[in-house]
Design an enzyme around this catalytic site. Structure first.
Site, short mmCIF file in Angstrom:
data_model
loop_
_atom_site.label_atom_id
_atom_site.label_comp_id
_atom_site.label_asym_id
_atom_site.label_seq_id
_atom_site.Cartn_x
_atom_site.Cartn_y
_atom_site.Cartn_z
N ILE A 43 0.82 -1.21 0.00
CA ILE A 43 0.00 0.00 0.00
C ILE A 43 0.86 1.27 0.00
O ILE A 43 0.39 2.34 -0.39
CB ILE A 43 -0.97 -0.02 1.22
CG1 ILE A 43 -2.18 0.86 0.96
CG2 ILE A 43 -0.25 0.36 2.50
CD1 ILE A 43 -3.29 0.70 1.99
N ASN A 97 11.44 -8.60 7.08
CA ASN A 97 11.68 -7.94 8.35
C ASN A 97 11.20 -8.86 9.48
O ASN A 97 10.09 -9.39 9.43
CB ASN A 97 10.93 -6.61 8.41
CG ASN A 97 11.48 -5.61 7.40
OD1 ASN A 97 12.66 -5.60 7.10
ND2 ASN A 97 10.61 -4.77 6.86
N HIS A 110 5.66 -12.12 5.76
CA HIS A 110 5.52 -11.63 4.38
C HIS A 110 6.89 -11.25 3.86
O HIS A 110 7.72 -10.72 4.59
CB HIS A 110 4.57 -10.42 4.31
CG HIS A 110 4.94 -9.33 5.26
ND1 HIS A 110 4.63 -9.39 6.60
CD2 HIS A 110 5.62 -8.17 5.08
CE1 HIS A 110 5.09 -8.31 7.20
NE2 HIS A 110 5.70 -7.55 6.30
P1 5GP Z 1 6.62 -4.78 7.57
O1 5GP Z 1 6.76 -3.37 8.08
O2 5GP Z 1 5.85 -5.62 8.55
O3 5GP Z 1 7.89 -5.41 7.09
O4 5GP Z 1 5.75 -4.66 6.24
C1 5GP Z 1 4.37 -4.41 6.28
C2 5GP Z 1 4.02 -3.79 4.97
O5 5GP Z 1 2.62 -3.87 4.80
C3 5GP Z 1 4.40 -2.30 4.85
O6 5GP Z 1 5.30 -2.12 3.78
C4 5GP Z 1 3.06 -1.60 4.64
O7 5GP Z 1 3.16 -0.54 3.71
C5 5GP Z 1 2.19 -2.72 4.13
N1 5GP Z 1 0.79 -2.57 4.47
C6 5GP Z 1 0.27 -2.19 5.67
N2 5GP Z 1 -1.06 -2.20 5.61
C7 5GP Z 1 -1.40 -2.60 4.36
C8 5GP Z 1 -2.65 -2.82 3.70
O8 5GP Z 1 -3.74 -2.64 4.27
N3 5GP Z 1 -2.61 -3.21 2.41
C9 5GP Z 1 -1.42 -3.42 1.74
N4 5GP Z 1 -1.50 -3.81 0.47
N5 5GP Z 1 -0.22 -3.24 2.34
C10 5GP Z 1 -0.22 -2.84 3.63
#
Ligand code: 5GP
Ligand code: ZN
Length: 124
Positions: A43, A97, A110
């Site tokens: 997103i 991460n 992820h």
């Molecule tokens: P992390 O910070 O856990 O490594 O990555 C989480 C990722 O999820 C972030 O890059 C963030 O932009 C993405 N993200 C968070 N909420 C949403 C959402 O509702 N939809 C999508 N498509 N991505 C999301």
């Protein structure tokens, strides 16, 4: 069984953002699917290609996933490669991460598939 992992049918899945996207309860821009994983656009993209590869099954992070189901981890890597080939030039960075201090904000494992441009290297 690891205490930090569970299946998508577990009660905590209702509170998990990515379990809800996998279930179709929240929208996402899906770009590819494999048998047990989904790929959708981040997103808040940090590069021309920024897709998340997410297993259907809930595991908190890659350490839990690797211990519980290494075949599924390999499926995530293959799906990331497929996405990079279809949406960019096939080269990509795969970022997982692990832990809040490492930048993890969603605790459903992820992989960030990042590419589509020359990438810098500045993790800290
Ligand atoms: P992390 O910070 O856990 O490594 O990555 C989480 C990722 O999820 C972030 O890059 C963030 O932009 C993405 N993200 C968070 N909420 C949403 C959402 O509702 N939809 C999508 N498509 N991505 C999301
Ligand atoms: Zn989840």
């Amino acid at each position: 069984m690891p205490t930090t992992s569970s299946t998508a049918a577990a009660p905590e899945a209702a509170d998990c953002l990515f379990c809800r996207i996998v279930a179709g309860d929240l929208p996402a821009e899906v770009v590819a699917r494999s048998v047990r994983a989904i790929a959708f656009k981040d997103i808040a993209p940090q590069a021309p290609l920024h897709v998340l590869v997410v297993p259907h099954e809930h595991h908190d992070d890659v350490v839990d996933l690797a211990a519980a189901d290494p075949t599924l981890l390999a499926e995530l890597v293959a799906l990331g490669s497929q996405v990079a080939q279809e949406l960019a030039d096939g080269q990509f960075r795969l970022v997982l991460n692990t832990g809040a201090r490492a930048g993890q904000s969603v605790f459903h494992v992820h992989g960030h598939v990042i590419g589509g441009t020359e990438l810098g290297w500045s993790p800290a």
